[in-house]
Design an enzyme around this catalytic site. Structure first.
Site, PDB file in Angstrom:
ATOM      1  N   LYS A 141       0.740  -1.346   0.474  1.00  0.00           N
ATOM      2  CA  LYS A 141       0.080   0.238  -0.401  1.00  0.00           C
ATOM      3  C   LYS A 141       0.681   1.344   0.006  1.00  0.00           C
ATOM      4  O   LYS A 141       1.995   1.086   0.560  1.00  0.00           O
ATOM      5  CB  LYS A 141      -1.126   0.221   1.162  1.00  0.00           C
ATOM      6  CG  LYS A 141      -2.032   0.578   0.927  1.00  0.00           C
ATOM      7  CD  LYS A 141      -3.058   0.496   2.549  1.00  0.00           C
ATOM      8  CE  LYS A 141      -3.902   2.133   2.713  1.00  0.00           C
ATOM      9  NZ  LYS A 141      -4.905   1.758   3.979  1.00  0.00           N
ATOM     10  N   SER A 187      -9.068   2.165   2.967  1.00  0.00           N
ATOM     11  CA  SER A 187      -8.511   3.236   2.006  1.00  0.00           C
ATOM     12  C   SER A 187      -7.773   1.923   0.860  1.00  0.00           C
ATOM     13  O   SER A 187      -6.818   2.731   0.279  1.00  0.00           O
ATOM     14  CB  SER A 187      -7.817   4.073   2.830  1.00  0.00           C
ATOM     15  OG  SER A 187      -7.289   3.082   3.990  1.00  0.00           O
ATOM     16  N   SER A 205      -9.838  -0.085   6.670  1.00  0.00           N
ATOM     17  CA  SER A 205      -9.535   0.018   5.428  1.00  0.00           C
ATOM     18  C   SER A 205      -8.833  -1.132   4.829  1.00  0.00           C
ATOM     19  O   SER A 205      -8.255  -1.484   4.458  1.00  0.00           O
ATOM     20  CB  SER A 205      -8.272   0.714   5.509  1.00  0.00           C
ATOM     21  OG  SER A 205      -8.784   2.205   6.300  1.00  0.00           O
TER      22      SER A 205
END
Length: 519
Positions: A90, A172, A196
């Protein structure tokens, strides 16, 4: 990135839904090596990522890492099951050679902002490298990871859901989920403060581990809350997630809170309890108003009813609404003006950002929260119209913003956490539970563009309490949107939850590869 020379074997490698075990079997059989496999995944990224915007930076050193893996294998010196396995990480996770942008154009030089270039890898990235994983690139997120529903406001553009471009992809960790769901990587690293990991995993029919707070280090990961942030894997099957957690979990002096996890890792690893009859005789608590007084939609309830029948067939004993009368549901308080998100614990973000920026190194473009605030003043994240505009409604945010060098008084948050854990423990013991199993969402996914957000069942509760959860595919809505379950347990119970999820996965096989399409 220069075009790689394509190995003749690449055309014969089917990377769709490929697992870690299948990667290692292909290596052992000589069907592929790490270089040809990496090339195959890069080809798939080149084909599909322009239509899904999962990956924001490709790693020009991926093939070098693959060659190193092949040399180790030839010398009989492999590093473990992830050696040579193509993965993604990420964006907010620091990785040397790449800017950490947090999805924000103001933190991306090519979009008119500044680049935050870390001097060292975050511990989780360093651990993946040390395990021999081939990092293909970094994945897309919304600005400052502010939402658990999408990445629509990223400088890179919106990430699309591999299960259906019309649906929210989850956030996210949207890019990681889409990259994994679309088989652009075998697995990926995600991070959660408020949904997330679990939201994008469930939105795309994937396995996600939201680990116990402090089990996995999150130093070197751009923070939202040092009191809630956790890093965990997203994968297409339970075993892959367990093998990745083996690499990620454990103490490091770079993140002192991880001392709490010492002695809590399973001796045989997180895959040690995976067997098909792990649900036999297990007592599982079901979703109900005692946990949260928000009903399921009719279709979600129907899918949950089917899942309950499947678990009973696999030997589980189901306990209706075990939190009834416990007072657990009354602890939840959405933070104004948010309708569904309890943000308590996030008020330390100015202090957390100060610490994060100091860690970047002496040559970083921004060295302090004051630098950060100045560089992003044109889009003040904490203003009423900013992406984190709810923060001033948290009681200790103001003092922390006034002096980011000092941590805020979090006595109210810690008291809340203690209360959550106390009630959870009382119910767990009193009802003799082995796990909770809920639909991770109360209703199907809203459309990608619109005002709808993901309606989860466990975000806030397990984030504040620090409890682990494991998502697993459990079917589909009539629209094609995935339906996932989440198994929840006490702190440090990841191995047991993974066993429950594995048994359900093995007994139902609901995961199916999505049909990708050009936008």
């Amino acid at each position: 990135m220069a075009e790689p020379m394509i190995d003749d074997r690449v055309v014969s490698i089917d990377v769709v839904e490929m697992t870690v075990d299948q990667v290692q079997a292909a290596f052992a059989a000589g069907v592929a090596d790490a270089v040809s496999l990496t090339q195959a995944f890069l080809e798939r990224i080149a084909t599909w990522d322009p239509h899904y915007t999962a990956i924001v930076f490709l790693n020009p050193e991926a093939l070098d890492a693959a060659r190193a893996s092949d040399r180790r294998r030839a010398a009989g010196q492999t590093l473990g099951p992830l050696d040579g396995v193509p993965v993604v990480v990420k964006d907010p996770m620091d990785m040397v050679g790449f800017p950490t942008t947090a999805g924000w154009r103001l933190l991306h030089a090519a979009s008119g902002g500044v680049d935050l270039m870390p001097a060292t890898d975050s511990p989780v990235v360093a651990r993946m490298k040390a395990a021999g994983a081939v990092i293909l690139g970094k994945t897309n997120v919304p600005v400052l990871s502010h939402t658990g529903s999408h990445a629509n406001d990223s400088w890179a553009g919106p990430t699309y859901n591999a299960a259906g471009r019309e649906f929210l992809p989850g956030g996210s960790s949207a890019g990681t989920a889409t990259a994994v769901a679309a088989s652009m990587a075998v697995l990926g690293l995600a991070e959660e403060t408020g949904g997330s990991i679990q939201n994008p995993a469930s939105a795309q029919g994937l396995v996600g581990i939201k680990p116990t707070f402090a089990l996995v280090p999150n130093a070197g990961v751009m923070p939202l809350s040092s009191n809630r942030d956790v890093v965990g894997p997203i994968s297409r099957c339970v075993r892959d997630a367990a093998l990745c957690l083996d690499v990620l979990a454990g103490y490091t002096a770079e993140d002192p809170k991880t001392v709490a996890g010492i002695g809590h890792r399973p001796a045989g690893g997180y895959a040690s309890k995976l067997h098909a009859d792990a649900l036999q005789g297990k007592r599982l608590g079901l979703y109900g108003p005692g946990w949260r007084d928000q009903p399921l939609s009719p279709e979600a309830d129907e899918l949950y009813r089917r899942a309950r029948d499947e678990m009973e067939r696999l030997g589980a004993v189901l306990v209706d609404d075990p939190f009834a009368g416990s007072g657990f549901a009354s602890l939840r308080e959405p933070t104004p003006p948010l309708a569904n998100f309890d943000a308590r614990g996030l008020e330390s973000v100015p202090h957390d950002l100060q610490n994060y920026l100091e860690r970047l190194g002496p040559d970083a473009a921004l060295r302090s929260f004051a630098d950060f605030a100045l560089a992003t003043a044109s889009e003040d994240a904490f203003a009423p119209s900013g992406v984190l505009g709810f923060m001033p409604n948290l009681p200790q945010f103001g003092p922390c913003l006034a002096d980011p060098s000092r941590p805020p008084d979090l006595s109210e948050f810690t008291a809340l956490k203690e209360r959550y854990l106390a009630i959870f423990g009382e119910v767990w013991t009193g009802q003799r539970l082995d796990g909770l199993v809920f639909p991770q969402m109360r209703e199907q996914l809203p459309p990608l563009h619109g005002s709808g957000t993901i309606q989860e069942t466990t975000v806030g509760e397990i984030n504040i309490a620090g409890l682990p959860g494991v998502t697993v595919p459990a079917g589909f809505y009539a629209s094609g949107a995935p339906f996932n379950l989440i198994f929840v347990g006490p702190m440090w119970s990841e191995a047991d939850l993974l066993a429950l999820a594995f048994a359900y996965e093995a007994g139902t096989r609901h995961r199916r590869p999505p049909t990708l399409r050009v936008g």
